[in-house]
Write an enzyme that holds these catalytic residues in place. Structure first.
Site, PDB file in Angstrom:
ATOM      1  N   TYR A   1      17.563  29.857   7.897  1.00 43.66           N
ATOM      2  CA  TYR A   1      16.358  30.666   8.513  1.00 43.66           C
ATOM      3  C   TYR A   1      16.465  30.839   9.972  1.00 43.66           C
ATOM      4  CZ  TYR A   1      13.767  30.525   4.096  1.00 43.66           C
ATOM      5  OH  TYR A   1      13.317  30.680   2.714  1.00 43.66           O
TER       6      TYR A   1
ATOM      7  N   LYS B   1       1.016  -1.191  -0.206  1.00 44.77           N
ATOM      8  CA  LYS B   1       0.090  -0.058   0.108  1.00 44.77           C
ATOM      9  C   LYS B   1       0.868   1.288   0.154  1.00 44.77           C
ATOM     10  CE  LYS B   1      -0.116  -0.579   4.879  1.00 44.77           C
ATOM     11  NZ  LYS B   1      -0.755  -0.926   6.023  1.00 44.77           N
TER      12      LYS B   1
END
Ligand SMILES: *Cc1c(COP(=O)(O)O)cnc(C)c1O
Length: 373
Positions: A265, A46
């Site tokens: 950042y 899956k």
């Protein structure tokens, strides 16, 4: 060449790659197959085979002898059927109203999860005038999917509820299998046995990867491993499964910085001394977790180098001082591989190994090594 004609994609260099070792995948499947004794060993594929690529993964496993594949959604099953004609494909979510015909036409088996789904499949069998194969999932305590006790009792009273359903297996799912000492395991095992005895006979299926490691009592007739196939741990301390995934980025630029300078950042990293910072063309948009900012680790020419500063959308900065001579634009750097496992990155980022795998992004170029060739 006129400016309006774009260069072919093949003229570009993939900035980063997800390399899947199909031989390691097959070795893991064979190991799980051996651990499961007489039981058939299927595979949970899956979510695009946990992010590694449904079709190449399933084809490699089918080539090794895997006959039964588990997906979550009908769409995944149809995509797999287009690639593999002769294998058994089971949809764990079962059947939804409107998709019965498509599933039946593609010889896909739903895992029927309640009497509503049973009725849909029975209706489809009636309409087609032939029995339709299916799995039946029963709930043994997880309270997520599967017939609850009162619906098991209804089938026990009236087995004709399954008329037209060719039952290929009765299955259930373990919810604490990664904790071998947990009382839920034995309780689920006992409950599963008791429920099977009340239903028309069909082969049994209970174990996922961690369930296989619980021992032969849990194997029944068919096991459904997922995570261990892909080289992550099924439970703490398990060993012997091969790493399957290598996540490789490419250095774009290198900065020599002084003590006290910051990187990225938020000035989240301040250098304790002079350092060589390598900026890599990969970021959280590729599935590398932002939560690994300042905590993850990469490998450059066999040396560990820490991820420093914030992981940004398309870029990661590492302190490559320890491998300075190899920190050059264009060099490859590994974020996952034999030295840095999925479980290492999960621990560094506080994430779940399954989540690390399934988030590896669509922007990564997937390449496959090994396999039947
Ligand atoms: C995903 C899944 C599996 C495979 O589980 P792993 O822990 O990855 O081995 C098996 N059975 C069911 C019902 C599942 O949903």
């Amino acid at each position: 060449m006129p400016a309006s004609v774009p260069a072919p994609l093949s003229a570009t260099v993939p900035a980063n790659r997800l390399i899947v070792d199909l031989d390691a995948l097959v070795a893991n499947w064979r190991r799980l197959d051996r651990l499961s004794g007489q039981a058939e060993c299927g595979a949970a594929v899956k979510a695009d085979a946990y992010g590694l690529g449904l079709v190449p993964v399933a084809k490699a496993l089918a080539g090794a002898g895997c006959r039964t594949f588990f997906v979550a959604h009908a769409q995944e099953a149809i995509a797999l059927r287009a690639a593999l004609a002769d294998v058994r494909i089971v949809v764990l979510h079962g059947v939804l109203a409107g998709e019965e015909k498509a599933l039946a036409a593609a010889h896909i088996l739903p895992a029927l999860n309640d009497l509503g789904q049973v009725a849909l499949w029975r209706g489809a069998a009636n309409a087609l005038g032939r029995p339709l194969p299916a799995f039946l999932q029963v709930d043994t305590g997880m309270n997520r999917l599967g017939l609850p006790e009162e619906e098991v009792a209804a089938v026990e009273r009236d087995p004709d509820l399954l008329a037209g359903v060719a039952l290929q297996a009765v299955m259930s799912h373990l919810y604490c299998a990664d904790q071998p000492g947990h009382a839920a395991n034995g309780a689920q095992l006992a409950r599963f046995r008791a429920i099977r005895a009340r239903l028309p006979y069909a082969p049994g299926s209970l174990a996922n990867s961690a369930g296989i490691l619980l021992g032969g009592d849990y194997a029944f007739d068919l096991v459904r491993p997922g995570i261990a196939l892909y080289g992550a741990r099924a439970r703490d301390g398990d060993t012997g499964f091969c790493p399957v995934v290598r996540l490789q980025g490419r250095i774009l630029q290198v900065h020599d910085i002084d003590q006290g300078e910051t990187v990225g950042y938020g000035a989240a990293h301040r250098s304790a001394g002079p350092a060589k910072i390598a900026t890599v063309a990969m970021g959280y948009a590729d599935g590398y977790p932002r939560a690994a900012s300042g905590r993850g680790r990469a490998w450059l020419n066999g040396q560990p180098v820490p991820v420093v500063g914030r992981v940004s959308m398309d870029l990661i900065t590492v302190d490559a001082t320890a491998a300075a001579a190899h920190a050059v634009p264009g060099a490859s750097i590994d974020f996952l591989g034999p030295d840095e496992t999925i479980d290492d990155l999960a621990a560094a980022s506080g994430m779940f190994s399954y989540e690390i795998l399934t988030r590896l992004g669509s922007r990564l170029t997937r390449s496959y090594v090994g396999g039947a060739s």
